[in-house]
Design a protein around this motif. Structure first.
Motif, PDB file in Angstrom:
ATOM      1  N   LEU A  21       0.812  -1.220   0.000  1.00 10.46           N
ATOM      2  CA  LEU A  21       0.000   0.000   0.000  1.00 10.46           C
ATOM      3  C   LEU A  21       0.844   1.267   0.000  1.00 10.46           C
ATOM      4  O   LEU A  21       0.432   2.286  -0.563  1.00 10.46           O
ATOM      5  N   SER A  22       2.023   1.229   0.590  1.00 11.30           N
ATOM      6  CA  SER A  22       2.862   2.432   0.591  1.00 11.30           C
ATOM      7  C   SER A  22       3.264   2.813  -0.830  1.00 11.30           C
ATOM      8  O   SER A  22       3.224   3.986  -1.206  1.00 11.30           O
ATOM      9  N   VAL A  23       3.640   1.811  -1.640  1.00 14.08           N
ATOM     10  CA  VAL A  23       4.008   2.077  -3.034  1.00 14.08           C
ATOM     11  C   VAL A  23       2.796   2.562  -3.816  1.00 14.08           C
ATOM     12  O   VAL A  23       2.851   3.573  -4.527  1.00 14.08           O
ATOM     13  N   ARG A  24       1.689   1.862  -3.688  1.00 16.96           N
ATOM     14  CA  ARG A  24       0.489   2.210  -4.443  1.00 16.96           C
ATOM     15  C   ARG A  24      -0.046   3.586  -4.053  1.00 16.96           C
ATOM     16  O   ARG A  24      -0.489   4.358  -4.915  1.00 16.96           O
ATOM     17  N   THR A  25       0.014   3.931  -2.789  1.00 12.63           N
ATOM     18  CA  THR A  25      -0.444   5.253  -2.356  1.00 12.63           C
ATOM     19  C   THR A  25       0.438   6.341  -2.960  1.00 12.63           C
ATOM     20  O   THR A  25      -0.066   7.354  -3.473  1.00 12.63           O
ATOM     21  N   THR A  26       1.755   6.135  -2.930  1.00 12.04           N
ATOM     22  CA  THR A  26       2.671   7.124  -3.508  1.00 12.04           C
ATOM     23  C   THR A  26       2.401   7.321  -4.990  1.00 12.04           C
ATOM     24  O   THR A  26       2.282   8.458  -5.471  1.00 12.04           O
ATOM     25  N   VAL A  27       2.296   6.219  -5.743  1.00  7.62           N
ATOM     26  CA  VAL A  27       2.161   6.317  -7.198  1.00  7.62           C
ATOM     27  C   VAL A  27       0.752   6.741  -7.615  1.00  7.62           C
ATOM     28  O   VAL A  27       0.590   7.691  -8.386  1.00  7.62           O
ATOM     29  N   LEU A  58      13.199  -2.288   1.658  1.00  6.93           N
ATOM     30  CA  LEU A  58      12.120  -1.305   1.575  1.00  6.93           C
ATOM     31  C   LEU A  58      11.364  -1.477   0.257  1.00  6.93           C
ATOM     32  O   LEU A  58      11.969  -1.699  -0.793  1.00  6.93           O
ATOM     33  N   PRO A  59      10.037  -1.375   0.276  1.00  5.23           N
ATOM     34  CA  PRO A  59       9.243  -1.580  -0.936  1.00  5.23           C
ATOM     35  C   PRO A  59       9.451  -0.472  -1.961  1.00  5.23           C
ATOM     36  O   PRO A  59       9.443   0.706  -1.623  1.00  5.23           O
ATOM     37  N   ILE A  60       9.633  -0.887  -3.231  1.00  3.09           N
ATOM     38  CA  ILE A  60       9.834   0.067  -4.323  1.00  3.09           C
ATOM     39  C   ILE A  60       8.869  -0.175  -5.478  1.00  3.09           C
ATOM     40  O   ILE A  60       8.782   0.623  -6.396  1.00  3.09           O
ATOM     41  N   GLY A  61       8.155  -1.308  -5.459  1.00  3.20           N
ATOM     42  CA  GLY A  61       7.224  -1.636  -6.530  1.00  3.20           C
ATOM     43  C   GLY A  61       6.206  -2.648  -6.049  1.00  3.20           C
ATOM     44  O   GLY A  61       6.445  -3.375  -5.080  1.00  3.20           O
ATOM     45  N   ALA A  62       5.060  -2.683  -6.737  1.00  2.00           N
ATOM     46  CA  ALA A  62       3.982  -3.585  -6.345  1.00  2.00           C
ATOM     47  C   ALA A  62       3.139  -3.943  -7.556  1.00  2.00           C
ATOM     48  O   ALA A  62       3.138  -3.236  -8.562  1.00  2.00           O
ATOM     49  N   GLY A  63       2.402  -5.035  -7.424  1.00  2.00           N
ATOM     50  CA  GLY A  63       1.442  -5.444  -8.443  1.00  2.00           C
ATOM     51  C   GLY A  63       0.582  -6.559  -7.898  1.00  2.00           C
ATOM     52  O   GLY A  63       0.932  -7.195  -6.893  1.00  2.00           O
ATOM     53  N   ARG A  64      -0.559  -6.802  -8.569  1.00  3.96           N
ATOM     54  CA  ARG A  64      -1.444  -7.877  -8.123  1.00  3.96           C
ATOM     55  C   ARG A  64      -2.141  -8.510  -9.319  1.00  3.96           C
ATOM     56  O   ARG A  64      -2.181  -7.930 -10.412  1.00  3.96           O
ATOM     57  N   ILE A  65      -2.701  -9.686  -9.088  1.00  2.00           N
ATOM     58  CA  ILE A  65      -3.530 -10.361 -10.090  1.00  2.00           C
ATOM     59  C   ILE A  65      -4.659 -11.065  -9.364  1.00  2.00           C
ATOM     60  O   ILE A  65      -4.432 -11.735  -8.347  1.00  2.00           O
ATOM     61  N   SER A  66      -5.864 -10.864  -9.862  1.00  2.00           N
ATOM     62  CA  SER A  66      -7.034 -11.471  -9.222  1.00  2.00           C
ATOM     63  C   SER A  66      -7.168 -12.928  -9.651  1.00  2.00           C
ATOM     64  O   SER A  66      -6.564 -13.359 -10.638  1.00  2.00           O
ATOM     65  N   GLY A  67      -7.986 -13.657  -8.936  1.00  2.00           N
ATOM     66  CA  GLY A  67      -8.246 -15.055  -9.276  1.00  2.00           C
ATOM     67  C   GLY A  67      -8.903 -15.218 -10.636  1.00  2.00           C
ATOM     68  O   GLY A  67      -8.855 -16.291 -11.225  1.00  2.00           O
ATOM     69  N   LYS A  68      -9.505 -14.135 -11.135  1.00  2.00           N
ATOM     70  CA  LYS A  68     -10.133 -14.162 -12.459  1.00  2.00           C
ATOM     71  C   LYS A  68      -9.164 -13.725 -13.548  1.00  2.00           C
ATOM     72  O   LYS A  68      -9.545 -13.575 -14.707  1.00  2.00           O
TER      73      LYS A  68
END
Length: 147
Positions: A21-27, A58-68
């Motif tokens: 969430l820290s990465v996603r909030t920043t970006v 320290l987190p510098i990037g993020a991503g996700r993929i749903s079950g669908k």
């Protein structure tokens, strides 16, 4: 070329929530002005995640993929862009999708970033649309597409 000083790994929502969430909030929220209620859609607990970290963890990037099979929330902190972090996150998410048996994946790319996803075998489907006030394109790929 400089030695790679960061790493990407599979992340798990509960223990890695703060870093993701820290990465996603920043970006998304701070840089792009996306409303926090849109960014935090309540679906993270049902998704597979990837996180990139610097040498200190320290987190510098993020991503996700749903079950669908919907890839999303691909974000890299500004100072780490252009170093392959986003590509490594995509490779990790596609690895997780393959292990989960997903026959295809799709995403809503911000229009300016569509060329990035083309490199992973994604192809545009349909017309440009607005999401969170930002122009997007739906893009899809099957599991056997090269990327």
């Amino acid at each position: 070329m400089e030695e790679q000083s960061w790493s990407v790994r599979e992340a798990h929502w509960l223990p890695d929530r703060e870093g993701l969430l820290s990465v996603r909030t920043t970006v998304f929220v701070i840089e792009q002005g996306v409303d926090v209620s849109v960014e935090r859609d309540g679906r993270d607990g049902d998704c597979l995640h990837a996180i990139a970290e610097d040498p200190e963890g320290l987190p510098i990037g993020a991503g996700r993929i749903s079950g669908k099979g919907k890839v999303g929330r691909i974000a890299v902190l500004k100072q780490w862009r252009g170093h392959g972090v986003g590509s490594a996150i995509m490779h990790e998410l596609l690895r997780q999708a393959q292990l989960s048996g997903m026959p295809s994946t799709y995403l809503h790319s911000q229009s300016w970033a569509a060329d990035f996803y083309l490199r992973f075998g994604y192809r545009p489907e349909g017309d440009e649309f607005l999401e969170a006030g930002i122009p997007h394109l739906k893009m899809a790929r099957s599991a056997d597409d090269v990327g």
